[in-house]
Every structure is written in structure tokens, then in C-alpha cells.
Design an enzyme around this catalytic site. Sequence first.
Site, PDB file in Angstrom:
ATOM      1  N   THR A   1       3.935 -63.853-103.420  1.00 11.94           N
ATOM      2  CA  THR A   1       5.188 -62.634-103.056  1.00 11.94           C
ATOM      3  C   THR A   1       6.945 -62.935-103.116  1.00 11.94           C
ATOM      4  O   THR A   1       7.570 -62.327-103.668  1.00 11.94           O
ATOM      5  CB  THR A   1       4.869 -62.230-101.575  1.00 11.94           C
ATOM      6  OG1 THR A   1       4.129 -62.400-101.120  1.00 11.94           O
ATOM      7  CG2 THR A   1       5.694 -61.659-100.778  1.00 11.94           C
ATOM      8  N   THR A   2       7.295 -64.082-102.587  1.00 10.45           N
ATOM      9  CA  THR A   2       8.913 -64.838-102.630  1.00 10.45           C
ATOM     10  C   THR A   2       9.271 -64.893-104.182  1.00 10.45           C
ATOM     11  O   THR A   2      10.548 -64.901-104.251  1.00 10.45           O
ATOM     12  CB  THR A   2       8.340 -65.941-101.507  1.00 10.45           C
ATOM     13  OG1 THR A   2       7.863 -66.084-100.645  1.00 10.45           O
ATOM     14  CG2 THR A   2      10.277 -66.757-101.703  1.00 10.45           C
TER      15      THR A   2
ATOM     16  N   TYR B   1      -5.767 -65.883-102.067  1.00 15.01           N
ATOM     17  CA  TYR B   1      -5.034 -65.574-101.229  1.00 15.01           C
ATOM     18  C   TYR B   1      -5.018 -64.399-100.505  1.00 15.01           C
ATOM     19  O   TYR B   1      -4.653 -63.498-101.304  1.00 15.01           O
ATOM     20  CB  TYR B   1      -3.555 -65.376-102.005  1.00 15.01           C
ATOM     21  CG  TYR B   1      -1.502 -65.154-101.755  1.00 15.01           C
ATOM     22  CD1 TYR B   1      -1.438 -64.792-100.380  1.00 15.01           C
ATOM     23  CD2 TYR B   1      -0.896 -65.084-102.119  1.00 15.01           C
ATOM     24  CE1 TYR B   1      -0.440 -64.947 -99.733  1.00 15.01           C
ATOM     25  CE2 TYR B   1       0.505 -64.818-102.728  1.00 15.01           C
ATOM     26  CZ  TYR B   1       0.195 -65.030-100.436  1.00 15.01           C
ATOM     27  OH  TYR B   1       1.845 -64.781-100.439  1.00 15.01           O
TER      28      TYR B   1
ATOM     29  N   LYS C   1      -5.471 -69.052 -98.441  1.00 19.65           N
ATOM     30  CA  LYS C   1      -4.142 -68.675 -98.261  1.00 19.65           C
ATOM     31  C   LYS C   1      -3.930 -67.812 -96.951  1.00 19.65           C
ATOM     32  O   LYS C   1      -3.960 -66.572 -97.698  1.00 19.65           O
ATOM     33  CB  LYS C   1      -2.954 -68.745 -99.413  1.00 19.65           C
ATOM     34  CG  LYS C   1      -1.974 -68.251 -98.783  1.00 19.65           C
ATOM     35  CD  LYS C   1      -0.941 -68.265 -99.721  1.00 19.65           C
ATOM     36  CE  LYS C   1       0.701 -67.872 -99.464  1.00 19.65           C
ATOM     37  NZ  LYS C   1       0.783 -67.353 -98.267  1.00 19.65           N
TER      38      LYS C   1
ATOM     39  N   SER D   1      -2.326 -65.160 -95.058  1.00 14.05           N
ATOM     40  CA  SER D   1      -1.303 -64.698 -94.577  1.00 14.05           C
ATOM     41  C   SER D   1      -1.449 -63.288 -93.743  1.00 14.05           C
ATOM     42  O   SER D   1      -1.246 -62.224 -93.934  1.00 14.05           O
ATOM     43  CB  SER D   1      -0.527 -64.287 -96.116  1.00 14.05           C
ATOM     44  OG  SER D   1       0.508 -65.217 -95.667  1.00 14.05           O
TER      45      SER D   1
ATOM     46  N   ASP E   1       4.664 -68.299 -90.940  1.00 13.96           N
ATOM     47  CA  ASP E   1       5.494 -69.404 -90.730  1.00 13.96           C
ATOM     48  C   ASP E   1       6.035 -69.201 -89.357  1.00 13.96           C
ATOM     49  O   ASP E   1       6.204 -70.263 -88.216  1.00 13.96           O
ATOM     50  CB  ASP E   1       6.849 -69.516 -91.538  1.00 13.96           C
ATOM     51  CG  ASP E   1       6.371 -69.145 -93.006  1.00 13.96           C
ATOM     52  OD1 ASP E   1       5.412 -69.286 -93.335  1.00 13.96           O
ATOM     53  OD2 ASP E   1       7.538 -69.217 -94.265  1.00 13.96           O
ATOM     54  N   GLU E   2       6.259 -68.265 -88.380  1.00  8.20           N
ATOM     55  CA  GLU E   2       7.201 -67.677 -86.613  1.00  8.20           C
ATOM     56  C   GLU E   2       5.490 -68.455 -85.419  1.00  8.20           C
ATOM     57  O   GLU E   2       6.221 -68.392 -84.786  1.00  8.20           O
ATOM     58  CB  GLU E   2       7.371 -67.085 -86.507  1.00  8.20           C
ATOM     59  CG  GLU E   2       6.612 -66.112 -87.044  1.00  8.20           C
ATOM     60  CD  GLU E   2       6.839 -65.064 -88.460  1.00  8.20           C
ATOM     61  OE1 GLU E   2       6.778 -66.147 -89.512  1.00  8.20           O
ATOM     62  OE2 GLU E   2       7.018 -63.967 -88.584  1.00  8.20           O
TER      63      GLU E   2
ATOM     64  N   VAL F   1       1.529 -72.117 -96.227  1.00 10.92           N
ATOM     65  CA  VAL F   1       2.555 -72.177 -97.441  1.00 10.92           C
ATOM     66  C   VAL F   1       3.391 -70.814 -96.730  1.00 10.92           C
ATOM     67  O   VAL F   1       2.970 -69.814 -96.028  1.00 10.92           O
ATOM     68  CB  VAL F   1       1.548 -71.018 -98.389  1.00 10.92           C
ATOM     69  CG1 VAL F   1       2.232 -70.875 -99.628  1.00 10.92           C
ATOM     70  CG2 VAL F   1       0.260 -71.770 -99.133  1.00 10.92           C
TER      71      VAL F   1
ATOM     72  N   SER G   1       7.680 -68.476 -97.518  1.00  5.73           N
ATOM     73  CA  SER G   1       9.518 -69.453 -97.973  1.00  5.73           C
ATOM     74  C   SER G   1      10.108 -69.562 -96.743  1.00  5.73           C
ATOM     75  O   SER G   1      11.226 -69.939 -97.716  1.00  5.73           O
ATOM     76  CB  SER G   1       9.159 -67.071 -97.293  1.00  5.73           C
ATOM     77  OG  SER G   1       9.377 -66.856 -96.139  1.00  5.73           O
TER      78      SER G   1
HETATM   79  C1  LIG Z   1       4.962 -60.939 -96.226  1.00  5.47           C
HETATM   80  C2  LIG Z   1       5.642 -62.652 -96.943  1.00  5.47           C
HETATM   81  O1  LIG Z   1       6.301 -63.249 -97.816  1.00  5.47           O
HETATM   82  N1  LIG Z   1       5.042 -63.318 -96.239  1.00  5.47           N
HETATM   83  C3  LIG Z   1       5.469 -64.864 -95.986  1.00  5.47           C
HETATM   84  C4  LIG Z   1       4.428 -66.400 -96.509  1.00  5.47           C
HETATM   85  O2  LIG Z   1       3.291 -65.844 -96.748  1.00  5.47           O
HETATM   86  C5  LIG Z   1       6.110 -66.044 -94.996  1.00  5.47           C
HETATM   87  O3  LIG Z   1       6.727 -66.914 -95.240  1.00  5.47           O
HETATM   88  C6  LIG Z   1       6.830 -64.788 -94.319  1.00  5.47           C
HETATM   89  O4  LIG Z   1       8.163 -64.933 -94.973  1.00  5.47           O
HETATM   90  C7  LIG Z   1       7.487 -65.511 -93.048  1.00  5.47           C
HETATM   91  O5  LIG Z   1       6.282 -65.970 -91.796  1.00  5.47           O
HETATM   92  C8  LIG Z   1       8.909 -64.813 -91.736  1.00  5.47           C
HETATM   93  O6  LIG Z   1       8.585 -63.879 -92.084  1.00  5.47           O
HETATM   94  C1  LIG Z   2       4.915 -66.712 -98.755  1.00  9.96           C
HETATM   95  C2  LIG Z   2       3.992 -67.011-100.192  1.00  9.96           C
HETATM   96  O1  LIG Z   2       3.791 -67.789 -99.186  1.00  9.96           O
HETATM   97  C3  LIG Z   2       4.074 -66.518-101.198  1.00  9.96           C
HETATM   98  O2  LIG Z   2       5.470 -66.027-101.486  1.00  9.96           O
HETATM   99  O3  LIG Z   2       3.511 -65.691-101.336  1.00  9.96           O
END
Ligand SMILES: CC(=O)N[C@H](C=O)[C@@H](O)[C@H](O)[C@H](O)CO
Ligand SMILES: CC(=O)C(=O)O
Length: 320
Positions: A51-52, A143, A173, A175, A201-202, A216, A218
Site C-alpha cells: 500500500t505504502t 495480506y 499480515k 491490517s 501501527d497505532e 508491518v 508505514s
Molecule cells: C492502510 C495502511 O496504509 N495501513 C498501514 C499498513 O498496513 C499502516 O502502517 C498505517 O499507515 C498506520 O497504521 C497509520 O494508520
Molecule cells: C502498511 C503496509 O503494510 C503496506 O504499505 O502495504
Amino acid sequence: MAFPKKKLQGLVAATITPMTENGEINFSVIGQYVDYLVKEQGVKNIFVNGTTGEGLSLSISERRQVAEEWVTKGKDKLDQVVIHVGALSLKESQELAQHAAEIGADGIAVIAPFFLKPWTKDILINFLKEVAAAAPALPFYYYHIPALTGVKIRAEELLDGIQDKIPTFRGLKFSDTDLLDFGQCVDQNRQQQFAFLFGVDEQLLSALVMGATGAVGSTYNYLGKKTNQMLEAFERKDLSLALNYQFCIQRFINFVVKLGFGVSQTKAIMTLVSGIPMGPPRLPLQKASREFTDSAEAKLKSLDFLSFADLKDGSLEASS
Ligand SMILES: CC(=O)N[C@H](C=O)[C@@H](O)[C@H](O)[C@H](O)CO
Ligand SMILES: CC(=O)C(=O)O
């Protein structure tokens, strides 16, 4: 021979794909980026083209080149490089999986196809299985990111019997904020040595309590060091110190979430903190505003995230 690698654990940075001002991939900073993660953040695992990394906004050829560059520059520096190879086209996904194996990546991860969607667990498993089979010597991770894919099949259900279908399956993973689903993934698979990697992350501390084996995300690009301190406190069973770290991280994430936080903002923050130019995102994303960057910078400074000054026990309470 398969899987000489040890289990993926600890922090995994979801890498940003650096771009130039005119929207091309800026390969020239990836070497520096690796050194920054290892030396400044203490992060030695990466998750590429997710995603990132705007993985789904890159062409297949770009995704191959980006993966290759990270593997090359990470050699002898990083522990593990996992490549996200999910795509809407099964063929493209298989091509990327095979390529990841060829370049010597340490694992592949796949999201659920999100336009024409799998509606049942069995169909999703069949799709994942076909991708995994294209890289039979690589650990495979699912994922789970239902808010972005729209595929709401519960992870707990998906994991039930998954190794019979996908022998290379090694972990998840996750999310999503559903800690019932996450906890049950852990609880029902205690016999396996799966990696349970949390992706919000939070909320990582709550997931650690539920049995997460790693994360995992960002924010580990620039809050890796701070998050590692939380992991260490958790390991030592110092929950109140771990919570202090989590709250400190939450103060920052909460602040930016209220301003509007996504991949574009992650690029801006990482540029600020690391000094490595990440560039703008690619359309359909829009560059973070000047106001956002200025406010984020002020917040980072007030939380002491910019100087990386070591916080001593107790000093966290004062920094809000
Ligand atoms: C939707 C998204 O990008 N999620 C990221 C990874 O999964 C997280 O690292 C978030 O960026 C982070 O938890 C902040 O909300
Ligand atoms: C946050 C994460 O895991 C991604 O960027 O795919």
C-alpha cells in the site's frame, strides 16, 4: 532445502517508492534508504510494493525493477525482503511471484483481488494458491486489508486448513482493527509456526498482547526506533513503559489522522524525518499540502521524533 530462513519477526517497514518530481521512480535513493532504515531506525525487514509503496499504481515492469533494486541494495544489510505481488490479474501476480523468486526475495505477499472479487473463502484460497504455486520455494503471506480491498472474508476463516491448500503459507499480515479476528487467528494456529504480522501501527501493543509476532507498517520507516523501544519494553514485561511508548506514537498518528493521513502524507513525513527525498505520490494520489507538512513537522519536533534524542523512562509523559 525450502525455507532456510528464520521466521519473519519484529518490525517490517512498508517501503515508500521514491519518485522524482515528474513522477518517475527515483531508484537512486534506495541504497541510502536501506542504510537509513538499518542504522537510524533499527529496522531490518522490508515489505516492498504494498500500500505504502503504491504497488498497485505501478506498472508491472516498474514493480519488477523496484523489487530488484531493494533486493540488490539490501543484500547483506537487511534480514528479509518481502515483495507484495498482488494484482487483479492472476497472470500478472504469478509473473511477479516468479520474478521475486528469481531475484532472491525472502517471501511474497498477496492481497485479495479487489475489483472482481472472490466472495467465498474457497475462491480466495484458490486464487492465492495459484499465485503461491508460481514461487514454490518462497514463504507466502496473505495480506488482509479489508478496508481497502473490500474483501471482508475473515482471516480466521481463511487460515483454517490453509496449509493443506497452500503448503508455502507462512503467515498473515493483518491490517484491520478487528482484534477478535486477529486473536482467533493466533489462538487457532498455535501448532503452526506462522508469522502473525499486525498492520495497524497505532494499536500494535494490543496486538502484541494477542500474540502478534511482528508488525508491518508505514510508520516504521520513521518511528521504527521508537516502536522498537516499545517492543523491547513489552519483551521485558514492562507494560507501563510499553504503553507510554504506544501513547507517544498514538499522539503523533492521532494528530496526522485528523489532518488527513495516507500514503502522500507518509511520503512527506519520511522526507522530513530522513532527509531522503521521497518525492510526490503518483495519481490518483495528490501531494501532501504545505500546511500538512508544516504541522507534522511541528508535532514531530514537540514529540522529539525529529532529533531522535533518546528518551529516558518517564520523560514521555511530559512530551505531548
Ligand atoms: C492502510 C495502511 O496504509 N495501513 C498501514 C499498513 O498496513 C499502516 O502502517 C498505517 O499507515 C498506520 O497504521 C497509520 O494508520
Ligand atoms: C502498511 C503496509 O503494510 C503496506 O504499505 O502495504
